[in-house]
Scaffold this active site. Structure first.
Site, PDB file in Angstrom:
ATOM      1  CG  PHE A 111      -0.236  -7.129   7.787  1.00 36.10           C
ATOM      2  CD1 PHE A 111       0.718  -7.899   8.415  1.00 36.10           C
ATOM      3  CD2 PHE A 111       0.176  -6.175   6.874  1.00 36.10           C
ATOM      4  CE1 PHE A 111       2.063  -7.725   8.154  1.00 36.10           C
ATOM      5  CE2 PHE A 111       1.526  -5.993   6.599  1.00 36.10           C
ATOM      6  CZ  PHE A 111       2.471  -6.772   7.240  1.00 36.10           C
ATOM      7  CG  ASP A 167       6.910  -0.604   1.455  1.00 35.51           C
ATOM      8  OD1 ASP A 167       6.679   0.453   0.822  1.00 35.51           O
ATOM      9  OD2 ASP A 167       6.184  -1.006   2.378  1.00 35.51           O
TER      10      ASP A 167
END
Length: 227
Positions: free
Chosen positions: A37, A156
């Site tokens: 993104f 993450d």
């Protein structure tokens, strides 16, 4: 001749042009790459004289909203670490430009995944020796201890989200708080990249900051064994 962009162009796609100047301040010097993104460029800050990394978020509302959350967390984390002691990416600036959100951060080097792959395939001297792995471990643990002390879970941690700051001094920094959350938040059931996902997340159980430690263990095993 440098092309000055006004910020009011009609094109919704952000075209990276080397040697152009963004917002009258950032001289684009190199295209660094793209992700799901965003795309990243290296630029020279004409106001401070410092080279920076600019993350250009794709023109999409979901990506925009997630990036705003990351900006808020980076500001919060940086605010509580004014001396830059805890190995977390530094945020310098952010602004909306040519229909895109731009995030300006400190310029780092390769991530551990890319560097480890290059080091193995080049056939040169092995970089990830035990002393260096110990140093990386300590820095990552200090970063996690700091985040956890603020009530945050990274969510993450993976080799791609640990970047080298200095090869010679074996200094690294943890990046990408886009998936991070506070322990008091309503925790999402789908977190962490698959190869670094803790058992409790896989099983759909409740989880806490310990999932970051599991991810770090997976990363170190990968760097140590090459698998």
């Amino acid at each position: 001749m440098k092309t000055l962009l006004t910020g009011f162009e009609e094109d919704k796609n952000f075209h990276v042009v080397l040697n152009s100047v963004i917002a009258g301040r950032y001289h684009v010097t190199e295209y660094l790459g793209s992700a799901a993104f965003s795309k990243a460029i290296q630029a020279h800050d004409l106001h401070t004289g410092v080279d920076v990394c600019i993350k250009i978020i794709k023109n999409n509302k979901d990506f925009f909203d997630q990036s705003l959350d990351e900006i808020k967390l980076l500001k919060y984390v940086n605010k509580h670490d004014p001396g830059d002691k805890y190995h977390i990416l530094r945020l310098y600036d952010y602004f909306y430009y040519r229909e895109h959100l731009l995030i300006v951060c400190e310029l780092l080097k390769a991530n551990l995944y890319e560097f480890h792959k290059f080091n193995r395939e080049s056939g040169g001297e092995v970089y990830f020796t035990m002393p260096r792995l110990q140093s990386i471990t300590i820095q990552c643990l200090e970063a996690l201890q700091y985040l956890h002390g603020l009530g945050l879970i990274h969510c993450d941690l993976k080799p791609e989200n640990i970047l080298v700051k200095s090869y010679s001094r074996c200094e690294v920094k943890v990046i990408d708080l886009g998936s991070s959350c506070f322990e008091t938040d309503h925790l999402c059931s789908y977190v962490q990249s698959r190869s670094y996902r803790a058992p409790e997340v896989i099983l759909g159980l409740s989880y806490d900051k310990k999932i970051d430690i599991w991810s770090l263990g997976c990363i170190l095993a990968e760097l140590c064994t090459g698998n």
